[in-house]
Design a protein around this motif. Structure first.
Motif, mmCIF file in Angstrom:
data_model
loop_
_atom_site.group_PDB
_atom_site.id
_atom_site.type_symbol
_atom_site.label_atom_id
_atom_site.label_comp_id
_atom_site.label_asym_id
_atom_site.label_seq_id
_atom_site.Cartn_x
_atom_site.Cartn_y
_atom_site.Cartn_z
ATOM 1 N N ASP A 1 0.828 -1.205 0.000
ATOM 2 C CA ASP A 1 0.000 0.000 0.000
ATOM 3 C C ASP A 1 0.864 1.258 0.000
ATOM 4 O O ASP A 1 0.557 2.228 -0.674
ATOM 5 C CB ASP A 1 -0.928 0.010 1.206
ATOM 6 N N ARG A 2 1.923 1.221 0.761
ATOM 7 C CA ARG A 2 2.820 2.383 0.811
ATOM 8 C C ARG A 2 3.499 2.582 -0.548
ATOM 9 O O ARG A 2 3.690 3.715 -0.988
ATOM 10 C CB ARG A 2 3.842 2.220 1.920
ATOM 11 N N LEU B 1 1.088 4.199 -2.817
ATOM 12 C CA LEU B 1 0.981 5.609 -2.465
ATOM 13 C C LEU B 1 2.118 6.399 -3.108
ATOM 14 O O LEU B 1 1.903 7.491 -3.648
ATOM 15 C CB LEU B 1 1.006 5.759 -0.939
ATOM 16 N N THR B 2 3.311 5.833 -3.118
ATOM 17 C CA THR B 2 4.459 6.468 -3.772
ATOM 18 C C THR B 2 4.224 6.555 -5.276
ATOM 19 O O THR B 2 4.521 7.587 -5.906
ATOM 20 C CB THR B 2 5.748 5.672 -3.482
ATOM 21 N N THR C 1 1.858 9.358 -6.019
ATOM 22 C CA THR C 1 2.527 10.652 -5.888
ATOM 23 C C THR C 1 3.353 10.955 -7.140
ATOM 24 O O THR C 1 3.321 12.074 -7.665
ATOM 25 C CB THR C 1 3.446 10.653 -4.647
ATOM 26 N N TYR D 1 -5.409 9.368 -4.071
ATOM 27 C CA TYR D 1 -4.349 9.693 -3.120
ATOM 28 C C TYR D 1 -4.940 10.113 -1.779
ATOM 29 O O TYR D 1 -4.505 9.660 -0.729
ATOM 30 C CB TYR D 1 -3.474 10.808 -3.694
ATOM 31 N N MET E 1 -6.408 7.060 0.087
ATOM 32 C CA MET E 1 -5.359 6.216 0.666
ATOM 33 C C MET E 1 -4.698 6.897 1.858
ATOM 34 O O MET E 1 -4.449 6.264 2.885
ATOM 35 C CB MET E 1 -4.311 5.865 -0.388
ATOM 36 N N LEU E 2 -4.421 8.192 1.723
ATOM 37 C CA LEU E 2 -3.780 8.934 2.803
ATOM 38 C C LEU E 2 -4.670 8.996 4.031
ATOM 39 O O LEU E 2 -4.204 8.841 5.166
ATOM 40 C CB LEU E 2 -3.436 10.343 2.318
#
Length: 177
Positions: free
Chosen positions: A55-56, A59-60, A63, A113, A116-117
């Motif tokens: 998941d991280r 997220l990257t 971005t 984004y 997820m954040l």
């Protein structure tokens, strides 16, 4: 309404067959449907809380994608301004359509984004867990009083009762079949 239940149970105890006498089988189906829906929501809630390195990484990636779209939007905007100054309005209109798709893509990516954040922040801040009986979010940081209120609440107790009743009816019909 309660009187009908009493009449039904009395007739059933006397062995009187009722029209459409499979009320309990219908009730089992209804209970299964409610509990399956609760289980589905519980699994979804648990997946939302279960953020791992994958998941991280996504997220990257989001971005990076947003940065690339921002760059495309900036260059496209400059191109439109340059074409407008030159007087090539037809070409400027065509490029503005491209700009519109970039802006739409960027807002879609920005929405993903944000979602997820929000999930990452929420689970990190509150240390949430999901109640296996009713699917509600519970904070591991809650005080005992608040947890007692949840476990004695109508919704939680209703789902516990539904699960218990379903098990009783299932075992009853397994014995008769």
């Amino acid at each position: 309404m309660h009187i009908y239940k009493i009449l039904y149970e009395e007739a059933k105890a006397k062995g009187i067959m009722m029209p459409n006498h499979n009320f309990e089988l219908d009730y089992i189906q209804d209970l299964k449907r409610f509990i399956d829906e609760c289980n589905r929501k519980t699994e979804l809630a648990e997946r939302r809380l279960d953020l791992n390195s994958e998941d991280r990484e996504s997220l990257t990636n989001i971005t990076t994608e947003m940065d690339e779209l921002d760059t495309k939007i900036a260059f496209t905007t400059q191109e439109i301004q340059m074409l407008s100054r030159k007087g090539d309005l037809d070409k400027a209109v065509q490029v503005s359509k491209i700009l519109k798709t970039y802006v739409g893509q960027r807002s879609k990516v920005a929405r993903n984004y944000s979602i997820m954040l929000e999930n990452i922040n929420q689970s990190a801040q509150q240390k949430l867990q999901v109640c296996r009986d009713c699917g509600a979010y519970l904070s591991k940081l809650d005080n005992d009083r608040r947890l007692v209120e949840h476990f004695t609440g109508k919704i939680h107790l209703g789902y516990v009762e539904m699960r218990s009743t379903l098990q009783e009816l299932k075992s009853k019909y397994e014995k008769t079949n």
